[in-house]
Design a protein around this motif. Structure first.
Motif, PDB file in Angstrom:
ATOM      1  N   PRO A  75       8.138  -1.200  -8.562  1.00  0.00           N
ATOM      2  CA  PRO A  75       7.130  -1.246  -7.509  1.00  0.00           C
ATOM      3  C   PRO A  75       7.521  -0.308  -6.375  1.00  0.00           C
ATOM      4  O   PRO A  75       8.704  -0.200  -6.038  1.00  0.00           O
ATOM      5  N   VAL A  76       6.537   0.371  -5.804  1.00  0.00           N
ATOM      6  CA  VAL A  76       6.837   1.343  -4.745  1.00  0.00           C
ATOM      7  C   VAL A  76       7.488   0.671  -3.546  1.00  0.00           C
ATOM      8  O   VAL A  76       8.284   1.285  -2.833  1.00  0.00           O
ATOM      9  N   ALA A  77       7.183  -0.621  -3.337  1.00  0.00           N
ATOM     10  CA  ALA A  77       7.696  -1.351  -2.182  1.00  0.00           C
ATOM     11  C   ALA A  77       7.685  -2.836  -2.489  1.00  0.00           C
ATOM     12  O   ALA A  77       7.151  -3.271  -3.506  1.00  0.00           O
ATOM     13  N   GLY A  78       8.252  -3.615  -1.575  1.00  0.00           N
ATOM     14  CA  GLY A  78       8.243  -5.061  -1.731  1.00  0.00           C
ATOM     15  C   GLY A  78       6.967  -5.707  -1.229  1.00  0.00           C
ATOM     16  O   GLY A  78       6.638  -6.825  -1.617  1.00  0.00           O
ATOM     17  N   THR A  79       6.243  -5.002  -0.359  1.00  0.00           N
ATOM     18  CA  THR A  79       4.997  -5.537   0.193  1.00  0.00           C
ATOM     19  C   THR A  79       3.932  -4.450   0.215  1.00  0.00           C
ATOM     20  O   THR A  79       4.249  -3.251   0.269  1.00  0.00           O
ATOM     21  N   ALA A  80       2.682  -4.885   0.228  1.00  0.00           N
ATOM     22  CA  ALA A  80       1.569  -3.941   0.312  1.00  0.00           C
ATOM     23  C   ALA A  80       1.589  -3.210   1.654  1.00  0.00           C
ATOM     24  O   ALA A  80       1.249  -2.026   1.728  1.00  0.00           O
ATOM     25  N   ALA A  81       1.999  -3.907   2.709  1.00  0.00           N
ATOM     26  CA  ALA A  81       2.050  -3.274   4.028  1.00  0.00           C
ATOM     27  C   ALA A  81       3.022  -2.100   4.032  1.00  0.00           C
ATOM     28  O   ALA A  81       2.723  -1.024   4.577  1.00  0.00           O
ATOM     29  N   GLU A  82       4.193  -2.281   3.423  1.00  0.00           N
ATOM     30  CA  GLU A  82       5.172  -1.189   3.357  1.00  0.00           C
ATOM     31  C   GLU A  82       4.624  -0.019   2.539  1.00  0.00           C
ATOM     32  O   GLU A  82       4.830   1.153   2.892  1.00  0.00           O
ATOM     33  N   LEU A 107       4.017   3.873   3.862  1.00  0.00           N
ATOM     34  CA  LEU A 107       4.504   5.081   3.195  1.00  0.00           C
ATOM     35  C   LEU A 107       3.347   6.032   2.886  1.00  0.00           C
ATOM     36  O   LEU A 107       3.465   7.250   3.062  1.00  0.00           O
ATOM     37  N   ALA A 108       2.230   5.474   2.411  1.00  0.00           N
ATOM     38  CA  ALA A 108       1.068   6.305   2.095  1.00  0.00           C
ATOM     39  C   ALA A 108       0.566   7.017   3.346  1.00  0.00           C
ATOM     40  O   ALA A 108       0.204   8.205   3.301  1.00  0.00           O
ATOM     41  N   ALA A 109       0.555   6.309   4.466  1.00  0.00           N
ATOM     42  CA  ALA A 109       0.104   6.917   5.720  1.00  0.00           C
ATOM     43  C   ALA A 109       1.044   8.034   6.154  1.00  0.00           C
ATOM     44  O   ALA A 109       0.597   9.088   6.644  1.00  0.00           O
ATOM     45  N   LEU A 110       2.352   7.832   5.990  1.00  0.00           N
ATOM     46  CA  LEU A 110       3.325   8.866   6.338  1.00  0.00           C
ATOM     47  C   LEU A 110       3.122  10.101   5.462  1.00  0.00           C
ATOM     48  O   LEU A 110       3.168  11.237   5.956  1.00  0.00           O
ATOM     49  N   ALA A 111       2.902   9.880   4.155  1.00  0.00           N
ATOM     50  CA  ALA A 111       2.671  11.010   3.256  1.00  0.00           C
ATOM     51  C   ALA A 111       1.423  11.785   3.660  1.00  0.00           C
ATOM     52  O   ALA A 111       1.415  13.030   3.669  1.00  0.00           O
ATOM     53  N   GLU A 112       0.357  11.063   3.993  1.00  0.00           N
ATOM     54  CA  GLU A 112      -0.876  11.725   4.406  1.00  0.00           C
ATOM     55  C   GLU A 112      -0.676  12.489   5.706  1.00  0.00           C
ATOM     56  O   GLU A 112      -1.167  13.609   5.869  1.00  0.00           O
ATOM     57  N   GLU A 113       0.058  11.901   6.618  1.00  0.00           N
ATOM     58  CA  GLU A 113       0.339  12.550   7.902  1.00  0.00           C
ATOM     59  C   GLU A 113       1.102  13.862   7.693  1.00  0.00           C
ATOM     60  O   GLU A 113       0.844  14.865   8.377  1.00  0.00           O
ATOM     61  N   ARG A 114       2.028  13.855   6.732  1.00  0.00           N
ATOM     62  CA  ARG A 114       2.835  15.046   6.465  1.00  0.00           C
ATOM     63  C   ARG A 114       2.179  15.985   5.452  1.00  0.00           C
ATOM     64  O   ARG A 114       2.717  17.072   5.198  1.00  0.00           O
ATOM     65  N   VAL A 145      -1.150   8.850  -9.747  1.00  0.00           N
ATOM     66  CA  VAL A 145      -1.163   7.447  -9.332  1.00  0.00           C
ATOM     67  C   VAL A 145      -0.919   7.410  -7.821  1.00  0.00           C
ATOM     68  O   VAL A 145       0.212   7.564  -7.363  1.00  0.00           O
ATOM     69  N   ASP A 146      -1.976   7.206  -7.073  1.00  0.00           N
ATOM     70  CA  ASP A 146      -1.875   7.205  -5.617  1.00  0.00           C
ATOM     71  C   ASP A 146      -1.176   5.947  -5.115  1.00  0.00           C
ATOM     72  O   ASP A 146      -1.363   4.856  -5.672  1.00  0.00           O
ATOM     73  N   ALA A 147      -0.402   6.086  -4.060  1.00  0.00           N
ATOM     74  CA  ALA A 147       0.343   4.945  -3.509  1.00  0.00           C
ATOM     75  C   ALA A 147      -0.576   3.850  -2.995  1.00  0.00           C
ATOM     76  O   ALA A 147      -0.193   2.674  -2.967  1.00  0.00           O
ATOM     77  N   ARG A 148      -1.778   4.205  -2.575  1.00  0.00           N
ATOM     78  CA  ARG A 148      -2.702   3.162  -2.091  1.00  0.00           C
ATOM     79  C   ARG A 148      -3.195   2.287  -3.238  1.00  0.00           C
ATOM     80  O   ARG A 148      -3.507   1.112  -3.047  1.00  0.00           O
ATOM     81  N   ALA A 169      -0.486  -0.128  -3.625  1.00  0.00           N
ATOM     82  CA  ALA A 169      -0.569  -1.134  -2.567  1.00  0.00           C
ATOM     83  C   ALA A 169      -1.583  -2.221  -2.925  1.00  0.00           C
ATOM     84  O   ALA A 169      -1.355  -3.414  -2.662  1.00  0.00           O
ATOM     85  N   ASP A 170      -2.695  -1.829  -3.547  1.00  0.00           N
ATOM     86  CA  ASP A 170      -3.688  -2.821  -3.983  1.00  0.00           C
ATOM     87  C   ASP A 170      -3.077  -3.772  -5.015  1.00  0.00           C
ATOM     88  O   ASP A 170      -3.353  -4.986  -4.992  1.00  0.00           O
ATOM     89  N   ALA A 171      -2.256  -3.232  -5.914  1.00  0.00           N
ATOM     90  CA  ALA A 171      -1.588  -4.088  -6.894  1.00  0.00           C
ATOM     91  C   ALA A 171      -0.591  -5.021  -6.212  1.00  0.00           C
ATOM     92  O   ALA A 171      -0.445  -6.186  -6.607  1.00  0.00           O
TER      93      ALA A 171
END
Length: 363
Positions: free
Chosen positions: A109-116, A120-127, A336-339, A342-344
């Motif tokens: 899993p990309v993270a332990g929580t959907a919020a995390e 990360l997805a927001a940081l990637a989009e920002e960069r 496979v987008d990180a968002r 996050a839904d999963a």
């Protein structure tokens, strides 16, 4: 999002740094990266001397370093970082790579929580960087076959989707994957559950309700080793998902029931076993013997000959990294987008709450 092509040697392949050389790194990521046109395995990060020797033996030109610090010191010499280290390291290492200006692939899993995951997805989009999640079982042979059958309307309206990822491991193996420490993000719910939930969402869309039962059955085990998840999709499909290390008799991998017909498929996609045995992608990769094809039909059990053999689409794990390369080199779509991941994770978090509290959780 599409990938932003990074600066790299003109005309040369993208240089990949791989963090972790355990099961995920050595069996899945390294061979698939090496087999992908446009990518080259540049550096492997592992502090284990035996694993360093293993990496150099299989990939003679690869560099090995003992820590992520050593990798990130050379960030300017890399074009992509792949994170295949233990689950608890996924978020901090992915964040560090993105902050270093590097696109990232993270194992599930990309993270332990959907919020995390969404942070990360927001940081990637920002960069303006690619952040992709290695959900390789979207390219399993049975899953590709089921997608084809649904696209062809061979099943009619799908009413129920049963998916099983079961094993018979009566004795715990230990290690972080079976740790009861929440910080390790271990247990089957987040391990195999990440696969079966992702597949259900890809096939049948968003979920409105989640019910789960999660048990620790084996003596000495700390994390869940026998879990059931029931999903109600907004589309009306009901998904019943089973992940277990304690299944003395394995059920069908898929049993899908629709208004016209049902599809039953036994056995796991052969690609993981092939990779473990040292086979590498090439002609005939992912093909399955006809004796193992699933059955499509209605009114009779496939065990007694009901239905017709449904040819299995060859599995195609190499397609994932081919998609990553295309995203980075040509601005193609993220495989496979990180968002989506996050839904999963929303569903997995709801399942954990449902199992703990004995309730149905609305999403």
């Amino acid at each position: 999002m599409t990938g932003t092509p990074p600066a790299h040697a003109p005309g040369g392949p993208l240089r990949v740094g791989l963090v972790g050389y355990g099961l995920a790194g050595s069996v899945f990521h390294a061979p698939l990266i090496a087999a992908t046109e446009g990518l080259t395995l540049d550096t492997v990060v592992t502090s284990n001397p035996e694993r360093q020797r293993q990496a150099r033996a299989e990939f003679p030109d690869v560099r090995t370093v003992a820590s992520p610090d050593e990798l990130f010191e050379r960030a300017a010499e890399l074009d992509l970082v792949v994170i295949a280290s233990p689950n608890k390291t996924h978020v901090p290492l992915a964040k560090r790579a993105l902050e270093a200006g590097l696109p990232v692939v993270v194992d599930k899993p990309v993270a332990g929580t959907a919020a995390e995951a969404r942070e990360l997805a927001a940081l990637a989009e920002e960069r303006g960087l690619l952040l992709s999640v290695f959900q390789n079982r979207r390219w399993d042979n049975d899953f590709l076959t089921l997608r084809r059958l649904i696209a062809e309307d061979a099943l009619g309206d799908v009413w129920r989707f049963e998916s099983r990822f079961e094993r018979w491991r009566p004795k715990p193996k230990g290690g972080w994957r079976e740790s009861g420490d929440p910080a390790e993000i271990g247990g089957l719910l987040y391990d195999l559950g990440s696969h079966v939930v992702d597949q259900a969402l890809v096939l049948f869309g968003p979920v409105t309700q989640v019910y789960a039962e999660s048990v620790v059955r084996r003596a000495g085990a700390e994390a869940d080793d026998d879990t059931f998840i029931a999903l109600t999709h907004a589309s009306g499909v009901r998904s019943h998902l089973y992940v277990s290390s304690t299944a003395a008799q394995l059920g069908p991998r898929f049993r899908v029931l629709g208004s016209k017909a049902g599809y039953v498929k036994h056995g796991l996609d052969p690609q993981e076993a092939a990779l473990r045995e040292g086979a590498r992608p090439g002609p005939g990769w992912g093909e399955e013997d006809e004796a193992l094809w699933g059955r499509l039909g209605s009114g009779e059990s496939p065990v007694t000959g009901g239905g017709d053999a449904a040819p299995t689409v060859p599995g195609d794990y190499p397609a994932y990294y081919a998609g990553v390369a295309k995203a980075l080199l040509e601005g193609g779509p993220n495989p496979v987008d990180a968002r989506e991941a996050a839904d999963a994770l929303d569903v997995l978090e709801a399942a954990r709450r449902s199992a703990r509290d004995g309730v149905v959780v609305a999403l």
